[in-house]
Design an enzyme around this catalytic site. Structure first.
Site, PDB file in Angstrom:
ATOM      1  N   SER A   8       0.839  -1.200   0.000  1.00 21.59           N
ATOM      2  CA  SER A   8       0.000   0.000   0.000  1.00 21.59           C
ATOM      3  C   SER A   8       0.871   1.245   0.000  1.00 21.59           C
ATOM      4  O   SER A   8       1.605   1.514   0.949  1.00 21.59           O
ATOM      5  CB  SER A   8      -0.913   0.007   1.227  1.00 21.59           C
ATOM      6  N   HIS A  33      -1.055  -1.123  -4.352  1.00 21.69           N
ATOM      7  CA  HIS A  33      -2.367  -0.848  -3.757  1.00 21.69           C
ATOM      8  C   HIS A  33      -2.466   0.654  -3.464  1.00 21.69           C
ATOM      9  O   HIS A  33      -1.597   1.232  -2.815  1.00 21.69           O
ATOM     10  CB  HIS A  33      -2.522  -1.664  -2.469  1.00 21.69           C
ATOM     11  N   ASP A  35      -4.801   3.649  -1.953  1.00 20.98           N
ATOM     12  CA  ASP A  35      -5.918   3.932  -1.051  1.00 20.98           C
ATOM     13  C   ASP A  35      -6.426   5.347  -1.253  1.00 20.98           C
ATOM     14  O   ASP A  35      -5.724   6.317  -0.951  1.00 20.98           O
ATOM     15  CB  ASP A  35      -5.459   3.772   0.400  1.00 20.98           C
ATOM     16  N   MET A  37      -9.122   8.027  -0.064  1.00 22.15           N
ATOM     17  CA  MET A  37     -10.014   8.335   1.072  1.00 22.15           C
ATOM     18  C   MET A  37     -10.552   9.753   0.929  1.00 22.15           C
ATOM     19  O   MET A  37      -9.785  10.671   0.627  1.00 22.15           O
ATOM     20  CB  MET A  37      -9.242   8.235   2.382  1.00 22.15           C
ATOM     21  N   HIS A  66      -8.302   1.192  -4.352  1.00 26.18           N
ATOM     22  CA  HIS A  66      -9.279   0.906  -3.299  1.00 26.18           C
ATOM     23  C   HIS A  66      -9.983   2.219  -2.955  1.00 26.18           C
ATOM     24  O   HIS A  66      -9.388   3.098  -2.331  1.00 26.18           O
ATOM     25  CB  HIS A  66      -8.522   0.329  -2.092  1.00 26.18           C
ATOM     26  N   MET A  68     -12.251   4.343  -0.934  1.00 23.89           N
ATOM     27  CA  MET A  68     -12.955   4.531   0.336  1.00 23.89           C
ATOM     28  C   MET A  68     -13.647   5.883   0.259  1.00 23.89           C
ATOM     29  O   MET A  68     -13.277   6.840   0.945  1.00 23.89           O
ATOM     30  CB  MET A  68     -11.953   4.450   1.494  1.00 23.89           C
ATOM     31  N   MET A 137     -11.631  -6.136   4.449  1.00 26.20           N
ATOM     32  CA  MET A 137     -10.896  -5.237   5.342  1.00 26.20           C
ATOM     33  C   MET A 137     -10.655  -5.945   6.673  1.00 26.20           C
ATOM     34  O   MET A 137     -11.595  -6.376   7.339  1.00 26.20           O
ATOM     35  CB  MET A 137     -11.688  -3.946   5.589  1.00 26.20           C
ATOM     36  N   ASP A 175      -6.791  -6.759   3.499  1.00 26.27           N
ATOM     37  CA  ASP A 175      -6.261  -5.400   3.591  1.00 26.27           C
ATOM     38  C   ASP A 175      -6.336  -4.877   5.024  1.00 26.27           C
ATOM     39  O   ASP A 175      -7.423  -4.636   5.536  1.00 26.27           O
ATOM     40  CB  ASP A 175      -7.054  -4.493   2.639  1.00 26.27           C
TER      41      ASP A 175
HETATM   42  C1  DX5 Z   1      -6.729   1.190   5.307  1.00 29.21           C
HETATM   43  C2  DX5 Z   1      -6.210   0.964   3.914  1.00 29.21           C
HETATM   44  C3  DX5 Z   1      -5.118  -0.037   3.868  1.00 29.21           C
HETATM   45  C4  DX5 Z   1      -3.878   0.411   4.579  1.00 29.21           C
HETATM   46  C5  DX5 Z   1      -3.094  -0.795   4.991  1.00 29.21           C
HETATM   47  O1  DX5 Z   1      -7.821   2.026   5.271  1.00 29.21           O
HETATM   48  O2  DX5 Z   1      -7.243   0.490   3.080  1.00 29.21           O
HETATM   49  O3  DX5 Z   1      -4.816  -0.398   2.536  1.00 29.21           O
HETATM   50  O4  DX5 Z   1      -3.083   1.261   3.799  1.00 29.21           O
HETATM   51  O5  DX5 Z   1      -2.063  -0.384   5.818  1.00 29.21           O
HETATM   52  P1  DX5 Z   1      -1.411  -1.353   6.891  1.00 29.21           P
HETATM   53  O6  DX5 Z   1      -0.818  -2.488   6.156  1.00 29.21           O
HETATM   54  O7  DX5 Z   1      -0.401  -0.469   7.554  1.00 29.21           O
HETATM   55  O8  DX5 Z   1      -2.507  -1.781   7.825  1.00 29.21           O
HETATM   56 ZN    ZN Z   2      -6.661  -0.384   1.068  1.00 30.16          ZN
END
Ligand code: DX5
Ligand code: ZN
Length: 217
Positions: A8, A33, A35, A37, A66, A68, A137, A175
Site C-alpha cells: 500500500s 495498492h 488507497d 479516502m 481501493h 474509500m 478489510m 487489507d
Molecule cells: C486502510 C487501507 C489499507 C492500509 C493498509 O484504510 O485500506 O490499505 O493502507 O495499511 P497497513 O498495512 O499499515 O494496515
Molecule cells: Zn486499502
C-alpha cells in the site's frame, strides 16, 4: 500458489514518491495498492487524481485502486483514465452495487468489492459471480498501521465457500494489519492477495520484506 503481494503506497514516503514506486517496480510486488479516502466514507483524506497520475507515470505494475469514498460511481471512469487496473468500491458505499460493478467492467478495469469488518460476506451472494476481487478489510478503513482483526480468518473461510458455491473466479484480498506473523494462516484459509502498508514501508529493507511475504508460503 504464491500470493499476490500488493504494497500500500499510503505508507510510503510521499516526498520521495518516485523512488518509492521505483523500489516497488524492482521488488517482487505484483500490484501497487492505492488507497483513496474522501474524509466522508472514512474519517481521513489521503490523495486524489494528481498523485495517482504521478504514481502511474513511474509504475510498471498494475494499480489496485481501493476507493474509500461515498458515491464512487461518480468517479469510476476518471480512475480508470488515471491508470487503475483494478477498481474496488465499498459495498457500504453503493446503493446500486450491481450497476456500479457493471460500470467498472465497462471501462475495461477489473471490478472489486471491499467489505468493512462488520459486513457479512453473505451479502455478496447475488453479485459474487460478477466480480474479479473481494477486498476483505481486516482493519476499519481509514488509516494504515492498525491492528489486524482476528475475525477475518473466519470471513475468509465463508467467502471461499461462497466463491466455490457460486462458481466465481473472484480473488480474495486481505487489507489491513497484514504482517509476517498472520500471513501463513491467511493463506491457509484461502487468501489470494495480501495488501501490506506499514509492515513493508516501515521495515528496514522493504525489498526483502516484500520478498519474504511473497515466498514464505
Ligand atoms: C486502510 C487501507 C489499507 C492500509 C493498509 O484504510 O485500506 O490499505 O493502507 O495499511 P497497513 O498495512 O499499515 O494496515
Ligand atoms: Zn486499502
Amino acid at each position: 500458489m504464491k500470493p499476490i503481494i500488493a504494497p500500500s503506497v499510503l505508507a510510503s514516503d510521499f516526498a520521495n514518491l518516485q523512488s518509492e514506486v521505483e523500489m516497488l517496480n524492482e521488488s517482487q510486488a505484483d500490484w501497487l495498492h492505492i488507497d483513496i479516502m474522501d474524509g466522508r466514507f472514512v474519517p481521513n483524506i489521503s490523495f486524489g487524481f494528481p498523485v495517482l497520475q504521478a504514481i502511474q507515470r513511474h509504475a510498471i505494475k498494475p494499480l489496485d485502486v481501493h476507493l474509500m469514498i461515498v458515491e464512487p460511481e461518480l468517479y469510476i471512469e476518471q480512475f480508470r483514465e488515471a491508470g487503475a487496473e483494478i477498481i474496488s468500491v465499498h459495498l457500504e458505499a453503493c446503493n446500486h452495487l450491481h450497476r456500479t460493478i457493471q460500470q467498472i467492467k465497462a471501462t475495461g478495469a477489473k471490478a472489486g468489492i471491499a467489505l468493512n469488518p462488520h459486513t457479512s460476506v453473505q451479502l455478496l451472494d447475488d453479485v459474487i459471480a460478477d466480480v474479479d476481487l473481494v477486498c476483505l478489510m481486516s482493519v476499519n478503513p481509514g488509516f494504515g498501521g492498525q491492528k489486524f482483526i482476528e475475525n477475518t480468518y473466519r470471513k475468509i473461510e465463508s467467502l471461499k465457500n461462497l466463491i466455490i458455491a457460486r462458481n466465481s473466479k473472484a480473488l480474495i484480498e486481505i487489507d489491513g494489519g497484514v504482517n509476517q506473523q498472520n500471513t501463513p494462516l491467511l493463506l491457509e484459509k484461502g487468501a489470494d492477495a495480501l495488501v501490506a502498508g506499514s509492515f513493508v514501508f516501515n521495515s528496514a529493507d522493504p525489498l526483502k520484506t516484500i520478498a519474504n511475504l511473497k515466498n514464505q508460503a
